[in-house]
Design an enzyme around this catalytic site. Structure first.
Site, PDB file in Angstrom:
ATOM      1  N   GLY A  21       0.715  -1.020   0.288  1.00  0.00           N
ATOM      2  CA  GLY A  21      -0.005   0.158   0.004  1.00  0.00           C
ATOM      3  C   GLY A  21       0.633   1.304  -0.254  1.00  0.00           C
ATOM      4  N   GLY A 113      -3.260   4.416  12.093  1.00  0.00           N
ATOM      5  CA  GLY A 113      -4.900   4.781  12.626  1.00  0.00           C
ATOM      6  C   GLY A 113      -5.387   5.900  11.371  1.00  0.00           C
ATOM      7  N   SER A 114      -6.367   6.559  12.113  1.00  0.00           N
ATOM      8  CA  SER A 114      -6.599   8.537  10.596  1.00  0.00           C
ATOM      9  C   SER A 114      -7.613   9.176  11.549  1.00  0.00           C
ATOM     10  CB  SER A 114      -8.006   7.418   9.430  1.00  0.00           C
ATOM     11  OG  SER A 114      -8.416   8.281   9.490  1.00  0.00           O
ATOM     12  N   SER A 115      -7.090  10.349  10.598  1.00  0.00           N
ATOM     13  CA  SER A 115      -7.586  11.341  11.745  1.00  0.00           C
ATOM     14  C   SER A 115      -9.223  11.815  12.025  1.00  0.00           C
ATOM     15  CB  SER A 115      -7.142  12.553  10.812  1.00  0.00           C
ATOM     16  OG  SER A 115      -8.144  12.511   9.288  1.00  0.00           O
ATOM     17  N   CYS A 116     -10.240  10.133  11.180  1.00  0.00           N
ATOM     18  CA  CYS A 116     -11.364  10.381  10.684  1.00  0.00           C
ATOM     19  C   CYS A 116     -12.137   9.244  12.196  1.00  0.00           C
ATOM     20  CB  CYS A 116     -11.617   9.710   9.575  1.00  0.00           C
ATOM     21  SG  CYS A 116     -11.622   7.289   9.612  1.00  0.00           S
ATOM     22  N   TYR A 143     -15.022   2.619   8.978  1.00  0.00           N
ATOM     23  CA  TYR A 143     -13.621   2.803   8.951  1.00  0.00           C
ATOM     24  C   TYR A 143     -13.517   3.655  10.208  1.00  0.00           C
ATOM     25  CZ  TYR A 143      -8.974   4.090   7.698  1.00  0.00           C
ATOM     26  OH  TYR A 143      -7.386   3.975   7.145  1.00  0.00           O
ATOM     27  N   LYS A 147     -10.865   1.866  13.132  1.00  0.00           N
ATOM     28  CA  LYS A 147      -9.628   1.648  13.786  1.00  0.00           C
ATOM     29  C   LYS A 147     -10.004   2.701  15.021  1.00  0.00           C
ATOM     30  CE  LYS A 147      -7.157   1.711  10.124  1.00  0.00           C
ATOM     31  NZ  LYS A 147      -5.864   1.448  10.445  1.00  0.00           N
ATOM     32  N   HIS A 186      -8.133   9.018  -2.410  1.00  0.00           N
ATOM     33  CA  HIS A 186      -8.654  10.177  -1.858  1.00  0.00           C
ATOM     34  C   HIS A 186      -8.825  11.068  -3.204  1.00  0.00           C
ATOM     35  CE1 HIS A 186      -7.454   6.930   1.401  1.00  0.00           C
ATOM     36  NE2 HIS A 186      -8.474   7.943   1.901  1.00  0.00           N
ATOM     37  N   TRP A 209     -15.758  17.115  -6.521  1.00  0.00           N
ATOM     38  CA  TRP A 209     -16.372  16.772  -5.788  1.00  0.00           C
ATOM     39  C   TRP A 209     -17.348  17.836  -4.332  1.00  0.00           C
ATOM     40  CZ3 TRP A 209     -15.687  10.782  -4.272  1.00  0.00           C
ATOM     41  CH2 TRP A 209     -15.669  10.172  -5.792  1.00  0.00           C
ATOM     42  N   ARG A 216      -8.939  20.694   4.634  1.00  0.00           N
ATOM     43  CA  ARG A 216      -7.706  19.695   5.250  1.00  0.00           C
ATOM     44  C   ARG A 216      -6.837  19.499   4.991  1.00  0.00           C
ATOM     45  NH1 ARG A 216     -12.507  17.947   5.643  1.00  0.00           N
ATOM     46  NH2 ARG A 216     -13.426  16.456   4.251  1.00  0.00           N
TER      47      ARG A 216
HETATM   48  O1  GFB Z   1      -9.589  12.588   0.346  1.00  0.00           O
HETATM   49  P1  GFB Z   1     -11.213  12.441   1.035  1.00  0.00           P
HETATM   50  O2  GFB Z   1     -11.969  11.442   0.390  1.00  0.00           O
HETATM   51  O3  GFB Z   1     -11.396  12.418   1.851  1.00  0.00           O
HETATM   52  O4  GFB Z   1     -12.676  14.405   0.079  1.00  0.00           O
HETATM   53  P2  GFB Z   1     -11.688  12.891   3.778  1.00  0.00           P
HETATM   54  C1  GFB Z   1     -11.856  14.772   0.572  1.00  0.00           C
HETATM   55  C2  GFB Z   1     -12.790  16.306  -0.141  1.00  0.00           C
HETATM   56  O5  GFB Z   1     -12.685  16.094  -1.225  1.00  0.00           O
HETATM   57  C3  GFB Z   1     -13.644  16.098   0.911  1.00  0.00           C
HETATM   58  C4  GFB Z   1     -13.742  16.471  -2.127  1.00  0.00           C
HETATM   59  O6  GFB Z   1     -14.975  17.382   0.789  1.00  0.00           O
HETATM   60  C5  GFB Z   1     -14.943  15.528  -0.876  1.00  0.00           C
HETATM   61  O7  GFB Z   1     -15.788  15.752  -1.381  1.00  0.00           O
HETATM   62  N1  GFB Z   1     -12.955  16.052  -2.774  1.00  0.00           N
HETATM   63  C6  GFB Z   1     -13.709  17.067  -3.937  1.00  0.00           C
HETATM   64  C7  GFB Z   1     -12.892  14.762  -3.719  1.00  0.00           C
HETATM   65  N2  GFB Z   1     -13.553  15.977  -5.224  1.00  0.00           N
HETATM   66  C8  GFB Z   1     -13.247  14.747  -4.978  1.00  0.00           C
HETATM   67  C9  GFB Z   1     -12.907  13.699  -5.484  1.00  0.00           C
HETATM   68  O8  GFB Z   1     -12.984  13.443  -7.078  1.00  0.00           O
HETATM   69  N3  GFB Z   1     -12.948  12.381  -5.511  1.00  0.00           N
HETATM   70  C10 GFB Z   1     -12.599  12.802  -3.573  1.00  0.00           C
HETATM   71  N4  GFB Z   1     -12.517  11.468  -2.942  1.00  0.00           N
HETATM   72  N5  GFB Z   1     -12.657  13.918  -2.934  1.00  0.00           N
HETATM   73  C11 GFB Z   1     -11.739  10.596   4.445  1.00  0.00           C
HETATM   74  C12 GFB Z   1     -12.481   9.190   4.542  1.00  0.00           C
HETATM   75  O9  GFB Z   1     -12.617  11.148   4.051  1.00  0.00           O
HETATM   76  O10 GFB Z   1     -10.167  10.756   4.679  1.00  0.00           O
HETATM   77  C13 GFB Z   1     -11.384   8.158   5.131  1.00  0.00           C
HETATM   78  O11 GFB Z   1     -13.639   9.028   4.224  1.00  0.00           O
HETATM   79  C14 GFB Z   1      -9.592   8.733   5.017  1.00  0.00           C
HETATM   80  O12 GFB Z   1     -12.021   7.228   5.978  1.00  0.00           O
HETATM   81  C15 GFB Z   1      -9.342   9.875   5.041  1.00  0.00           C
HETATM   82  O13 GFB Z   1      -9.819   8.442   6.784  1.00  0.00           O
HETATM   83  C16 GFB Z   1      -7.766   9.936   5.536  1.00  0.00           C
HETATM   84  O14 GFB Z   1     -10.957  13.342   4.248  1.00  0.00           O
HETATM   85  O15 GFB Z   1     -13.105  13.239   3.250  1.00  0.00           O
END
Ligand code: GFB
Length: 324
Positions: A21, A113-116, A143, A147, A186, A209, A216
């Site tokens: 990974g 783990g993860s910040s979530c 998830y 964690k 992500h 999205w 973040r």
């Molecule tokens: O990276 P992401 O999926 O993680 O999304 P999270 C972060 C933000 O980016 C969200 C936006 O507000 C999404 O709506 N975003 C914009 C997108 N465009 C995109 C896209 O094309 N793809 C994705 N994926 N996001 C995750 C958790 O949450 O964080 C996991 O679901 C994990 O469990 C990880 O903990 C670190 O920060 O929202």
């Protein structure tokens, strides 16, 4: 309570679970400059979701240190769509690796783990003490629960048996070896791919999205691997420890930066039918900084390296799309 402690890696056998990974492979690269022996096991050789084979493998290979980087991971959509995989696979991996590590007498285990794991509306920046103070973000609670259980297992083995098992909570990671699946990745990998493909066909606009307003914090995976090795050598405590960069961006600004790095000049269109997830997720990494570690990869150069890595594997990424 700093948790400062010293552990000498010299001559140790270090098992990196999940070495294929993004995180596991970065930890393996980082350990190459330590005077230790790195052990890995391919999935065909060892299925860590199976209890008995995991215990047998650890008994046969006798690591002194274990880095538990094996996990089912994905972005906001994958978390939302595959709750069983994110909850059950991760619980099985954690239970097998952590319990077998105890059984074979592993000296030090790092659980990643993860910040979530922190509540959706945690106080910002998020200190470790925010754990279990409020409801989780619904898109990734499966998830997060898994964690949190892993972190609690480490605390339980420490409390009941005195095992030196620690939990490390990274902020949002990106970099070499990321998963570039168009829907399940992500945000950094998703946008690198989408902007790259839009650049090739001269697309006038690209969809991002959500509203673009969530905040973040991003950390390069090579920095995270360095923090893991640092903590392996310098931290021992019941409390999890946060690992962040302190670099926080709105998704809109982050997307604009990725577009610049990739060289895409069209318009960014926000698709508000897609979820935003947690409004803000900035870790308080002051305990880690007090121990003497900080991140050193600026976002732009980290993204440029990730984009190069993506381009090298582009054919492979297209196969990922065709296969799923
Ligand atoms: O990276 P992401 O999926 O993680 O999304 P999270 C972060 C933000 O980016 C969200 C936006 O507000 C999404 O709506 N975003 C914009 C997108 N465009 C995109 C896209 O094309 N793809 C994705 N994926 N996001 C995750 C958790 O949450 O964080 C996991 O679901 C994990 O469990 C990880 O903990 C670190 O920060 O929202």
């Amino acid at each position: 309570m700093t948790g400062a402690s010293t552990y000498d890696l010299t001559g140790k056998r270090v098992f990196v679970a999940g070495h294929r990974g993004m995180v596991g492979s970065a930890v393996v690269r980082r350990l190459a400059s330590e005077n230790c022996t790195v052990l890995v096991a391919d999935r065909r050789e060892l299925d860590l979701t199976k209890e008995e084979p995991t215990l047998r493998w650890l008994e046969a290979n006798r690591p002194e240190v274990v880095v538990h980087a094996a996990a089912k991971v994905g972005g906001i959509a994958a978390n939302n769509n595959f709750p069983v995989d994110f909850l059950c696979d991760n619980l099985a991996l954690e239970l097998n690796v952590i319990r077998a590590s105890h059984t074979v007498g592993v000296q030090r285990l790092l659980f990643l783990g993860s910040s979530c794991i922190y509540p959706k509306h945690a106080r910002q920046p998020i200190a470790e003490s925010e754990l279990l103070t409020g409801p989780l973000e619904p898109t990734n609670e499966w998830y997060a629960i898994a964690k949190i259980a892993g972190l609690k297992m480490c605390q339980a083995f420490r409390r009941q048996y005195g095992d030196d098992f620690i939990s490390i909570m990274p902020t949002n990671l990106y970099g070499r070896g990321d998963n570039y699946h168009p829907d399940h990745s992500h945000v950094p990998a998703a946008l690198i791919r989408r902007f790259h493909e839009a650049k090739i066909v001269n697309a006038p606009s690209v969809s991002v999205w959500g509203t673009g307003t969530p905040l973040r914090e991003f950390l390069n995976v090579e920095d995270f691997a360095d923090a893991c090795v640092f903590l392996m050598k310098n931290y021992s405590n019941d409390l999890p420890i946060n690992v962040g960069s302190g670099d926080e961006f709105s998704i809109a600004d982050f997307a604009a930066t990725v577009a610049e790095v990739v060289g895409y000049e069209g318009e960014l269109v926000f698709d508000t039918s897609k979820p935003d997830g947690t409004p803000r997720k900035l870790l308080d990494s002051s305990r880690l900084r007090a121990l003497g570690w900080r991140a050193n990869t600026p976002l732009r150069s980290g993204l440029a390296a990730a984009y190069q890595d993506f381009q090298k594997g582009y054919g492979r990424h297209l196969e990922v799309r065709a296969a799923t």
